[in-house]
Design a protein around this motif. Structure first.
Motif, PDB file in Angstrom:
ATOM      1  N   VAL A   1       0.855  -1.187   0.000  1.00 63.50           N
ATOM      2  CA  VAL A   1       0.000   0.000   0.000  1.00 63.50           C
ATOM      3  C   VAL A   1       0.891   1.237   0.000  1.00 63.50           C
ATOM      4  O   VAL A   1       1.696   1.425   0.917  1.00 63.50           O
ATOM      5  N   LEU A   2       0.771   2.062  -1.045  1.00 64.76           N
ATOM      6  CA  LEU A   2       1.578   3.268  -1.159  1.00 64.76           C
ATOM      7  C   LEU A   2       0.742   4.477  -0.748  1.00 64.76           C
ATOM      8  O   LEU A   2      -0.190   4.877  -1.444  1.00 64.76           O
ATOM      9  N   ASP A   3       1.082   5.010   0.394  1.00 61.76           N
ATOM     10  CA  ASP A   3       0.337   6.118   0.993  1.00 61.76           C
ATOM     11  C   ASP A   3       1.066   7.430   0.710  1.00 61.76           C
ATOM     12  O   ASP A   3       2.206   7.613   1.138  1.00 61.76           O
ATOM     13  N   THR A   4       0.401   8.337  -0.004  1.00 61.49           N
ATOM     14  CA  THR A   4       1.022   9.623  -0.319  1.00 61.49           C
ATOM     15  C   THR A   4       1.221  10.468   0.927  1.00 61.49           C
ATOM     16  O   THR A   4       2.119  11.309   0.985  1.00 61.49           O
ATOM     17  N   GLY A   5       0.339  10.265   1.930  1.00 63.32           N
ATOM     18  CA  GLY A   5       0.356  11.130   3.106  1.00 63.32           C
ATOM     19  C   GLY A   5       0.035  12.571   2.756  1.00 63.32           C
ATOM     20  O   GLY A   5       0.320  13.491   3.535  1.00 63.32           O
ATOM     21  N   ALA A   6      -0.556  12.763   1.567  1.00 65.58           N
ATOM     22  CA  ALA A   6      -0.755  14.124   1.042  1.00 65.58           C
ATOM     23  C   ALA A   6      -2.162  14.299   0.479  1.00 65.58           C
ATOM     24  O   ALA A   6      -2.344  14.341  -0.739  1.00 65.58           O
ATOM     25  N   PRO A   7      -3.175  14.371   1.338  1.00 63.55           N
ATOM     26  CA  PRO A   7      -4.530  14.600   0.825  1.00 63.55           C
ATOM     27  C   PRO A   7      -4.612  15.917   0.067  1.00 63.55           C
ATOM     28  O   PRO A   7      -3.986  16.906   0.454  1.00 63.55           O
ATOM     29  N   ASN A   8      -5.361  15.888  -1.040  1.00 57.21           N
ATOM     30  CA  ASN A   8      -5.525  17.079  -1.887  1.00 57.21           C
ATOM     31  C   ASN A   8      -4.188  17.651  -2.359  1.00 57.21           C
ATOM     32  O   ASN A   8      -4.039  18.864  -2.528  1.00 57.21           O
ATOM     33  N   PHE A   9      -3.222  16.759  -2.566  1.00 54.44           N
ATOM     34  CA  PHE A   9      -1.909  17.133  -3.111  1.00 54.44           C
ATOM     35  C   PHE A   9      -1.169  18.126  -2.218  1.00 54.44           C
ATOM     36  O   PHE A   9      -0.368  18.937  -2.675  1.00 54.44           O
TER      37      PHE A   9
ATOM     38  N   GLU B   1       1.453  19.254   0.971  1.00 57.99           N
ATOM     39  CA  GLU B   1       2.769  18.775   1.378  1.00 57.99           C
ATOM     40  C   GLU B   1       2.564  17.526   2.220  1.00 57.99           C
ATOM     41  O   GLU B   1       1.656  17.481   3.059  1.00 57.99           O
ATOM     42  N   PRO B   2       3.360  16.456   1.995  1.00 58.02           N
ATOM     43  CA  PRO B   2       3.162  15.222   2.769  1.00 58.02           C
ATOM     44  C   PRO B   2       3.207  15.458   4.265  1.00 58.02           C
ATOM     45  O   PRO B   2       4.099  16.161   4.764  1.00 58.02           O
ATOM     46  N   ILE B   3       2.233  14.907   4.982  1.00 55.44           N
ATOM     47  CA  ILE B   3       2.221  14.986   6.443  1.00 55.44           C
ATOM     48  C   ILE B   3       3.415  14.193   6.975  1.00 55.44           C
ATOM     49  O   ILE B   3       3.700  13.091   6.492  1.00 55.44           O
ATOM     50  N   LYS B   4       4.112  14.733   7.939  1.00 58.54           N
ATOM     51  CA  LYS B   4       5.295  14.054   8.473  1.00 58.54           C
ATOM     52  C   LYS B   4       4.918  12.672   8.993  1.00 58.54           C
ATOM     53  O   LYS B   4       4.036  12.526   9.832  1.00 58.54           O
TER      54      LYS B   4
ATOM     55  N   TYR C   1       4.971  13.518  -4.360  1.00 59.91           N
ATOM     56  CA  TYR C   1       3.687  12.817  -4.400  1.00 59.91           C
ATOM     57  C   TYR C   1       3.989  11.379  -4.810  1.00 59.91           C
ATOM     58  O   TYR C   1       4.281  11.094  -5.986  1.00 59.91           O
ATOM     59  N   LEU C   2       3.978  10.462  -3.841  1.00 64.89           N
ATOM     60  CA  LEU C   2       4.254   9.052  -4.121  1.00 64.89           C
ATOM     61  C   LEU C   2       3.131   8.483  -4.983  1.00 64.89           C
ATOM     62  O   LEU C   2       1.973   8.543  -4.604  1.00 64.89           O
ATOM     63  N   ASN C   3       3.486   7.917  -6.144  1.00 62.99           N
ATOM     64  CA  ASN C   3       2.431   7.569  -7.093  1.00 62.99           C
ATOM     65  C   ASN C   3       2.230   6.083  -7.310  1.00 62.99           C
ATOM     66  O   ASN C   3       1.110   5.595  -7.216  1.00 62.99           O
TER      67      ASN C   3
END
Length: 362
Positions: A92-100, A102-105, A136-138
């Motif tokens: 599972v690849l989680d971007t941690g970045a809702p709505n593009f 900055e990724p949440i730490k 943005y991890l894709n």
């Protein structure tokens, strides 16, 4: 009666989505189907799901899909890609970045879920020099034939920073960026996408507009694990590189450029996948089509249909079908001055290709 465009390719609907828009699909070696829904503005009740008896069930649990500040690294924030590896694990690849954003730490991560126990087995997080504020991890591919526990390869499809391939040693969790900002992982400056007869651009509510620019996105790995194919989303070009070179940290990034092979134009693609014979399947979102690229470089169109409205992620099941998400991504409000032009349902389709998926292990 005037002549009209010819459509071809036989496919069928597997599942129709009347809620949030999906992006990812994967089919496990036992035929289980998993879907992901990144948080791009729709009402996403769970970002990872399994299709069970014709319904969507949160996977591996609803708790794993509920985020709070205390469990950022152990729950799913906004998942862009899910990949079953053929040997009992869902990646599972989680971007941690809702709505593009900055990724949440701690939110950007690669998570290994055991498909037998349906529990999270391991979480791989990334340092700040790997997941940048613009990352943005894709998409991800894994190979267990190298290293002690295998390697993962991840595309960074940033819209405002450098694109890259992120390499992860699955034993140690150590990760590093490769081809950072290279032409092959960057948007094509001269690319002007045209979908449904219209130019695709970012068009904001305030009337402003800007070019559609996304970096390395589609990724596929050869059946022997030696070649990684990749492409920027904002491009019609296909590239590949030796995975040996990607893993060899003694090769500076500047010298790594000479290891990149250019395969020519394949159309503008989102997702890609490889079968056991080394054929690469790629979408062409400008032309409502699916392409097949043979190992010798010959390309052919295997499906062309007006219902293939933005082919996103691909997966090959044990039933030798090519599964793909069609999600009308180009009709989102952010491309139309705030007007959402998508029409439900979104769909999971499949077509028979008579080839199994590329293996990840010997």
């Amino acid at each position: 009666m005037l002549p009209s465009e010819k459509y071809f390719g036989k496919f069928e609907a597997v599942f129709l989505f009347y809620g949030a828009m999906p992006t990812g699909v994967t089919v496990s070696e036992t035929g289980r189907i998993f879907i992901c829904f990144p948080k791009w503005g729709d009402d996403v009740k769970f970002t990872v799901a399994e299709i069970v008896s014709g319904t969507l069930q949160p996977y591996p649990s609803l708790d794993a899909n509920v985020v709070s500040p205390s469990n950022i690294t152990t729950s799913f924030v906004s998942v862009q890609s899910v990949v079953a590896d053929g040997k009992g694990t869902l990646w599972v690849l989680d971007t941690g970045a809702p709505n593009f954003s900055e990724p949440i730490k701690g939110g950007a991560k690669l998570v290994a879920v055991d498909l037998n126990s349906n529990t999270i087995r391991r979480v791989y997080t990334f340092t700040e020099d790997v997941v940048l504020p613009t990352t943005y991890l894709n998409d991800v591919r894994v190979d267990f034939r190298v290293g002690k526990a295998g390697y993962a390869y991840i595309t960074d499809s940033s819209s405002r920073g450098p694109g890259a391939i992120i390499v992860v040693d699955l034993e140690t969790g150590y990760a590093w960026r490769r081809l950072n900002g290279a032409n092959s992982t960057s948007p094509d400056r001269f690319f002007l996408p045209k979908v449904e007869g219209k130019i695709l651009m970012n068009r904001n509510k305030d009337g402003s507009a800007s070019p559609f620019r996304l970096a390395s996105d589609g990724i596929a790995i050869s059946p022997d694990g030696k070649i990684l194919y990749f492409c920027p989303l904002s491009s019609r070009h296909l590239y590949s590189i030796s995975t040996d070179a990607l893993r060899d940290r003694t090769i500076p990034d500047m010298n790594l450029l000479s290891h990149v092979k250019y395969w020519g134009e394949k159309g503008a693609s989102d997702g890609m996948i490889t079968d056991a014979k080394g054929n690469v399947y790629a979408g062409d979102y400008e032309n409502n089509s699916i392409r097949k690229i043979l190992p010798n470089g010959i390309m052919e169109t295997i499906a062309h249909d007006p219902r293939i409205l933005w082919p996103d992620t691909f997966s090959i099941g044990p039933d030798q079908y090519l599964y793909f998400i069609v999600n009308q991504l180009h009709r989102q409000a952010r491309f139309h001055y705030g007007d959402d032009l998508r029409q439900k349902p979104y769909s999971l389709l499949r077509m028979k290709i008579d080839e199994p998926p590329a293996p990840t292990f010997w």
